[in-house]
Design an enzyme around this catalytic site. Structure first.
Site, PDB file in Angstrom:
ATOM      1  N   GLU B  62      43.189   7.106 -48.314  1.00  0.00           N
ATOM      2  CA  GLU B  62      42.986   5.944 -49.176  1.00  0.00           C
ATOM      3  C   GLU B  62      41.561   5.460 -48.944  1.00  0.00           C
ATOM      4  OE1 GLU B  62      45.732   2.696 -48.533  1.00  0.00           O
ATOM      5  OE2 GLU B  62      44.646   1.400 -49.892  1.00  0.00           O
ATOM      6  N   ASP B  73      42.978  -8.404 -48.808  1.00  0.00           N
ATOM      7  CA  ASP B  73      42.585  -7.879 -47.509  1.00  0.00           C
ATOM      8  C   ASP B  73      42.372  -8.965 -46.481  1.00  0.00           C
ATOM      9  OD1 ASP B  73      42.475  -5.002 -47.818  1.00  0.00           O
ATOM     10  OD2 ASP B  73      40.955  -5.406 -49.343  1.00  0.00           O
TER      11      ASP B  73
END
Lengths: 395, 276
Positions: B62, B73
């Protein structure tokens, strides 16, 4: 009798929506459903009306500013949000959302703040209602706006400095959303402007429309007629959408004034609508300041409240449809207008609405009738910054 | 052999992802999918890291495209993105890293919606496909908003990998899973990316429910920071995604060589743990 509950608006033309992590989708649904019910609930509305009247001090006056009117050559009324409790229109939204948080059974409230006005308003509403409160604030802003940090702490809120990026409002919003991603089961996020994922832009508009509703009926009472123009400053755009909403179906010109900072050509400004791109920021599709790769740019304005690289999606729609016009005013012009209003009316405006004043001074109305300008907050918070900058300009 | 290579080249991104999961399953283990931040801490090191992943047991990679405002995030990956952007990272440089390893291992890009909208979904999709990407995760694009972006990615032969959260109600979960391409990405916990001491209860039930709803494999990410946690998740999930732990290892390393050694050691240990 209570009105029928209707869905909360999620899109404004192509703008708005929910560009958020999946984990927030269910809590946004929950919030949307709660607001859809609360806004037509007589008990909720009764309590909100009582708080706005007896605690916030509404209705705020519509002041016929005579010396300013003489200066521009047409009558001007100032909608005095600076006289609301805590000194700005932010309290209308904070009290409403804190009341909604209680109704939803959430005991903890989080908020973001730039200059600190929304943080202070939220901390105030939480103190009033006995809710736990944490306010995210960029560490650059906690340094620049020390008195508001102290005020929030005095009111019992926790102030969380945010160290990411430029350490200002944009990062504070992101940090608040990140907190909410992890805490939404027990926590309500009181966003401070008409931005963010649906239902926030409509929720904040609904809570701020009291500004325009009052101004419209006050104008009709004073003049027996509607204004020619309604003028408000636009950062995220909550005082402007709150003012405009009442006039959308009237033959009234709507003008939103953004921050041109050091000039639209300088690249250092906060004019997402007048000079920005189209994209996603903080969960909504709207006008944004971004580069060609989609990286969000830092905004710039002498006024911390307009120092934001996005804007509420409804404004983007009103711009595209032509229903409202968006213009931009530089730091320098806003600073001069700040001083001019002090001397003309004995009112110290915040630097945010000083942008609207500056535009009015440069663009006086022609012919009969009158204009309304929303004075969204008072300028005590800006004295140090404004006086220092004016000293520089005066040389 | 040549025929096989031609077949691989012609396979859609989704097929390459499915094949990678199937190959791991054939070995009786969950697929290992390490995350890395494109251009972090600089472009040269990032490509070294991608190769280290590929050579140390990654079944898929990824690859995060650095973004200024990554809402999903946590602090480690956010800081890495900020560093990468300051070092000059762009979509193009992230795609160069993708191209460097995409012949060896399927690469799934993670990019925020505004980046796709800014360059245009079709151009983003064709550039990503040209760099050999197999799929794209857009963490701030719920299925309700997928529209134009989803069509562009699928049109270019890329899988649009959806995310599923513990808070997603059952009906919606079924809808997300039915649209899942390549795999379904289950977010293990309510929160942003980052390591956690304990994995949440209820994760196994969530993964099994998703597997029941989805025709594609189900991988778990967010919060996995040790080989033991990976093994524990791998007992139920079809794939295990490890992000912040590895980004932190790169961040703490004095140079590219040390960073590659650190991530390789962690991935080998995790691969061994997954084999049980």
């Amino acid at each position: 009798m209570a009105a029928e509950a209707t869905p909360v608006q999620e899109r404004f033309g192509p703008y708005g929506g929910r560009f958020v992590p999946e984990v927030l989708m269910s809590v946004l649904d929950e919030l949307s459903a709660a607001w859809s019910q609360a806004r037509v609930d007589d008990a909720f509305q009764g309590e909100l009306t009582r708080l706005l009247r007896d605690y916030v001090g509404r209705p705020t006056p519509l002041w016929a500013a005579e010396r300013l009117s003489e200066r521009v050559g047409r009558r001007v009324y100032l909608k005095r949000e600076d006289l609301a409790h805590t000194g700005a229109h932010k309290i209308n939204n904070a009290v409403g959302q804190a009341l909604l948080a209680k109704r939803m059974g959430k005991q903890r409230v989080i908020a973001e703040t730039g200059a600190g006005q929304h943080g202070v308003a939220t901390a105030t509403a939480c103190a009033l209602m006995g809710l736990e409160c944490a306010v995210y604030m960029g560490s650059e802003d906690t340094r620049r706006q020390r008195p508001n940090v102290d005020r929030m702490k005095l009111l019992g809120a926790e102030v969380v400095p945010v160290e990411a990026g430029a350490r200002t409002l944009k990062e504070a919003v992101s940090a608040a959303i990140r907190d909410w991603v992890a805490s939404s089961a027990t926590t309500h996020y009181v966003i401070g402007s008409a931005v963010g994922p649906a239902p926030y832009p409509a929720l904040v508009r609904d809570l701020q429309r009291v500004i325009g509703d009052e101004a419209r009926s006050q104008a009709l009472e004073a003049e027996g007629n509607l204004p020619k123009r309604v003028i408000a400053c636009v950062g995220g755009g909550s005082n402007a959408i709150g003012t405009f909403t009442a006039f959308l179906d009237d033959p009234v010109e709507l003008i939103g004034v953004e921050a041109a900072g050091e000039g639209l050509d300088s690249g250092r400004h906060g004019a997402s609508l007048a000079a920005g791109a189209t994209g996603v920021l903080h969960g909504a599709f709207s006008a944004v300041l971004a580069d060609e790769q989609g990286q969000i740019l830092e905004a710039h304005s002498v006024s911390a409240g307009l120092d934001y690289p996005g804007v509420g999606p409804e404004h983007a729609h009103l711009r595209d449809s032509g229903r409202a016009t968006y213009v931009a005013v530089t730091d320098v012009d806003a600073l001069h207008a700040f001083r001019e209003l002090c001397r003309l009316e004995g009112i110290v405006p915040a630097l945010e609405p000083s942008h609207a004043i500056a535009w009015l001074l440069e663009n006086p109305g022609k012919g009969d009738g009158f204009d309304i300008l929303t004075l969204s907050g008072r300028g005590d918070k800006d004295l140090d910054e404004a006086l220092a900058k004016l000293d520089e300009l005066d040389g | 052999m040549a025929d096989q290579e031609a077949a691989t080249a012609a396979a859609t991104g989704e097929q390459r992802i499915l094949d990678a999961f199937a190959a791991a399953r054939a070995q009786g283990r969950a697929a290992l999918m390490p995350y890395m931040m494109g251009g972090f801490p600089d472009q040269a090191t990032a490509t070294v890291i991608a190769r280290a992943y590929s050579e140390s047991g990654a079944d898929l990679i990824e690859l995060g495209v650095p973004y200024s405002d990554p809402l999903a995030d946590g602090p480690v990956i956010h800081a890495a993105g900020t560093t990468a952007l300051a070092a000059g990272a762009t979509l193009e440089s992230a795609l160069e890293t993708c191209a460097a390893v995409s012949g060896d291992v399927p690469v799934v890009l993670m990019a925020y919606a505004n980046m796709l909208l800014a360059v245009g979904p079709e151009r983003f999709a064709s550039d990503a496909a040209a760099a050999g990407a197999a799929g794209v995760i857009v963490p701030d694009l719920p299925i309700d908003e997928a529209g134009e972006i989803g069509e562009a990615l699928i049109g270019a032969g890329l899988a649009l990998v959806p995310l599923l959260a513990p808070s997603t109600p059952p009906e919606r979960r079924a809808e997300i899973c039915s649209r899942g391409q390549g795999f379904v990405y289950v977010v293990s916990t309510a929160g942003t990316t980052g390591e956690r001491d304990e994995l949440p209860g209820g994760l196994a039930e969530l993964v099994r429910a998703a597997q029941g709803d989805a025709a594609v494999p189900v991988a778990v990410g967010f919060g996995i920071g040790t080989p033991e946690q990976a093994a524990s998740v791998g007992e139920v999930a079809d794939g295990v995604i490890i992000g912040s732990r590895l980004v932190r290892a790169v961040s703490d390393a004095p140079d590219a060589e040390a960073a590659a050694a650190a991530v390789s050691e962690f991935l080998r240990a995790t691969g061994d743990a997954l084999k049980g």
